[in-house]
Design a protein around this motif. Structure first.
Motif, PDB file in Angstrom:
ATOM      1  N   PHE A   1       0.848  -1.192   0.000  1.00 30.83           N
ATOM      2  CA  PHE A   1       0.000   0.000   0.000  1.00 30.83           C
ATOM      3  C   PHE A   1       0.884   1.244   0.000  1.00 30.83           C
ATOM      4  O   PHE A   1       1.876   1.300   0.728  1.00 30.83           O
TER       5      PHE A   1
ATOM      6  N   VAL B   1      -2.943   4.062   1.782  1.00 36.52           N
ATOM      7  CA  VAL B   1      -3.407   2.664   1.745  1.00 36.52           C
ATOM      8  C   VAL B   1      -3.991   2.331   0.367  1.00 36.52           C
ATOM      9  O   VAL B   1      -4.922   1.563   0.244  1.00 36.52           O
TER      10      VAL B   1
ATOM     11  N   PHE C   1      -3.849   0.880  -3.574  1.00 39.75           N
ATOM     12  CA  PHE C   1      -3.203  -0.174  -4.353  1.00 39.75           C
ATOM     13  C   PHE C   1      -3.947  -0.279  -5.692  1.00 39.75           C
ATOM     14  O   PHE C   1      -4.881   0.489  -5.954  1.00 39.75           O
TER      15      PHE C   1
ATOM     16  N   GLY D   1      -2.320   2.764  -6.885  1.00 43.79           N
ATOM     17  CA  GLY D   1      -1.038   2.567  -6.210  1.00 43.79           C
ATOM     18  C   GLY D   1       0.120   2.857  -7.144  1.00 43.79           C
ATOM     19  O   GLY D   1      -0.052   3.094  -8.339  1.00 43.79           O
TER      20      GLY D   1
ATOM     21  N   ALA E   1       2.685  -1.788  -5.399  1.00 42.58           N
ATOM     22  CA  ALA E   1       1.301  -1.706  -4.907  1.00 42.58           C
ATOM     23  C   ALA E   1       0.313  -1.803  -6.068  1.00 42.58           C
ATOM     24  O   ALA E   1      -0.823  -2.239  -5.906  1.00 42.58           O
TER      25      ALA E   1
ATOM     26  N   THR F   1      -0.295  -6.407  -4.663  1.00 43.85           N
ATOM     27  CA  THR F   1      -1.325  -6.534  -3.638  1.00 43.85           C
ATOM     28  C   THR F   1      -2.470  -7.435  -4.109  1.00 43.85           C
ATOM     29  O   THR F   1      -3.039  -8.196  -3.324  1.00 43.85           O
TER      30      THR F   1
ATOM     31  N   ILE G   1      -5.037  -1.268   6.645  1.00 43.43           N
ATOM     32  CA  ILE G   1      -5.906  -0.304   5.947  1.00 43.43           C
ATOM     33  C   ILE G   1      -6.746   0.468   6.974  1.00 43.43           C
ATOM     34  O   ILE G   1      -6.854   1.697   6.925  1.00 43.43           O
TER      35      ILE G   1
ATOM     36  N   ASN H   1     -11.032   0.796   0.739  1.00 45.64           N
ATOM     37  CA  ASN H   1     -10.256  -0.457   0.736  1.00 45.64           C
ATOM     38  C   ASN H   1     -10.481  -1.293   2.004  1.00 45.64           C
ATOM     39  O   ASN H   1     -10.049  -2.444   2.084  1.00 45.64           O
TER      40      ASN H   1
END
Ligand SMILES: NC(=O)c1ccc[n+]([C@@H]2O[C@H](COP(=O)([O-])OP(=O)(O)OC[C@H]3O[C@@H](n4cnc5c(N)ncnc54)[C@H](O)[C@@H]3O)[C@@H](O)[C@H]2O)c1
Length: 452
Positions: free
Chosen positions: A204, A215, A217, A221, A225, A229, A277, A287
């Motif tokens: 993240f 946070v 992705f 991201g 990320a 992820t 997260i 997320n």
């Protein structure tokens, strides 16, 4: 006891003599050496850029072409090349399959692949089919079928597919390999390895910087990320086994006198990524509703044909210090990295007590490290990136690859098989013999000459 020590000393002396002979410079010329090789880079993200920078140090390399689909990553790669005083390479960046144009249009000797995991297999296959040798980042493939594809295409095209498993060259790992080969541990019984690295700030980020700060992705991201992820959402298994299994494979003569025959994997519940997260982005962050399939700690037990067991751990979603969890144990001694400790019967002064590893690490420093220590310094990951790139380049120049397609797939296949075992309630799963029986006659090669 005395008899045992003198036998060991004898073995040590003769083995040292052997390895010294093996690293004599004449071996550098025991293959027909190309003086120039043309290399292309597919994937110039963070890893690709680092290896590109290292590659610019080799005058025998022509960096002919680079490929990436991200303009920013291409720009950074071009800057590295420009700063090194080299000519601008041709650029392939039009779309996700532009690498096909690169491997088919460029007259390359090799490609180095540092893209998201799911691209390694199609890119390696396309390169070999175009007559180009491959060095792929880890892992080489994601399914058993893909592993067989790599073997079949490498065999039919006679192009090598080296997995760029740099941890095989870690200095302590190579010293321990040296000790194993000089019989300090006796007959090996058990090895451990793994990937225990808190990757929450890699999985993240804020979409701008590679590590942490948010946070996000997927498409929001940046760098890993953006793609890594998703594997924790879709898959439950040991997602990154090669840094653990790669280094212990030469110690156990995997594919060269021994092979892995079956495994079981077991996963814990999945908590760390969701918690991260919520902790960093709050419970209302979009997320926070994402379900992560991958268990936080995945433990895999592998059985080898010659009797040994290997335990691998994958542990990347919770706070913890970095550790690759190495342990090497035989009938005469044990090395345990997390304690920086070793115990060799008849050699360690105090019975039943650990000895600090330093003394033996120095005494058994691998000849390759002694020879290239200065060059390796500053080359990344404690020097091991220097060695893996050098091994790849020497193979492009004509040396027999010391990490070949069979090693690439036997390391990589652990992931899909661990997923299968977990799906089946930790059932035992057979590990294919990708060498089709050649493991019985293949001779050890890694770390036995001055190539690698
Ligand atoms: N051996 C090591 O120590 C080590 C360290 C870091 C990363 N890695 C491995 O290196 C690989 C790359 O990781 P990274 O950290 O550089 O990730 P990254 O996300 O920074 O880079 C991946 C690059 O691939 C590009 N890409 C994606 N799809 C593409 C396509 N179809 N064609 C061309 N380019 C494409 C992306 O735009 C990106 O620039 C991964 O396999 C990772 O596991 C290994």
């Amino acid at each position: 006891m005395k008899k045992e020590i003198s036998r060991r000393k004898f073995m040590k002396t003769t083995a040292l003599a052997g390895s010294a002979a093996a690293v004599m410079p004449k071996n550098l010329f025991s293959y027909r050496k190309k003086t120039k090789v043309k290399l292309g880079f597919i994937g110039t993200g963070l890893r690709g850029q680092w290896m590109l920078w290292l590659a610019t140090k080799y005058p025998e390399l022509e960096i002919s072409a680079i490929c990436d689909i991200d303009d920013g990553m291409i720009e950074s790669a071009l800057k590295i090349i420009k700063d090194s005083g080299r000519p601008e390479p041709r650029i392939y960046k039009q779309h996700e399959e532009d690498f096909l144009n690169m491997v088919n249009n460029e007259n390359l000797d090799g490609v180095y692949i540092a893209t998201p995991w799911e691209w390694h297999h199609p890119m390696a296959i396309a390169a070999m089919e175009a007559g180009i040798h491959v060095g792929t980042e880890v892992p080489a493939a994601l399914t058993v079928r893909e592993c067989w594809d790599l073997v079949n295409v490498s065999e039919s095209t006679r192009k090598f597919c080296m997995i760029m498993e740099n941890v095989c060259y870690r200095r302590d790992v190579m010293a321990v390999l040296n000790m194993v080969r000089q019989d300090l541990f006796g007959e090996l019984l058990h090895c451990q390895g793994g990937y225990q690295h808190d990757l929450r700030h890699v999985k993240f980020n804020d979409g701008i910087n590679p590590y942490g700060g948010g946070v996000e992705f997927g498409k929001n991201g940046f760098s890993e990320a953006r793609w890594r992820t998703q594997h924790s959402i879709d898959r439950n298994g040991d997602l990154y086994p090669t840094h653990g299994i790669g280094p212990v494979s030469p110690m156990l003569d995997i594919n060269r006198g021994n092979r892995m025959i079956h495994l079981t994997s077991t996963a814990t519940q999945s908590r760390g990524l969701h918690k991260y997260i919520v902790d960093k982005g709050g419970p209302n962050h979009p997320n926070a509703t994402v379900d992560f399939k991958c268990g936080d700690i995945v433990t895999t037990v592998i059985k080898c044909h010659n009797g040994q067991t290997i335990v691998l751990s994958h542990d990347t979603n919770n706070p913890r210090p970095y550790s690759l969890n190495f342990r090497v144990q035989g009938t005469k001694g044990i090395w345990q990295k997390d304690a920086n400790s070793i115990y060799i019967e008849g050699e360690t002064k105090d019975e039943h007590r650990w000895e600090d590893e330093d003394r033996l690490m120095k005494e058994f420093d691998h000849p390759l490290w002694k020879r290239f220590e200065n060059k390796a310094q500053g080359s990344g990951h404690g020097g091991m990136d220097f060695f893996i790139l050098r091994a790849f380049i020497e193979s492009l120049k004509g040396a027999k690859p010391v990490i070949d397609v069979y090693d690439a797939v036997s390391m990589s296949v652990i992931s899909p098989l661990s997923e299968k075992s977990i799906r089946l309630g930790s059932a035992s799963v057979k590990i294919p013999d990708f060498t089709r029986g050649k493991w019985k006659k293949n001779q050890p090669i890694f770390g036995l000459n001055d190539i690698a």
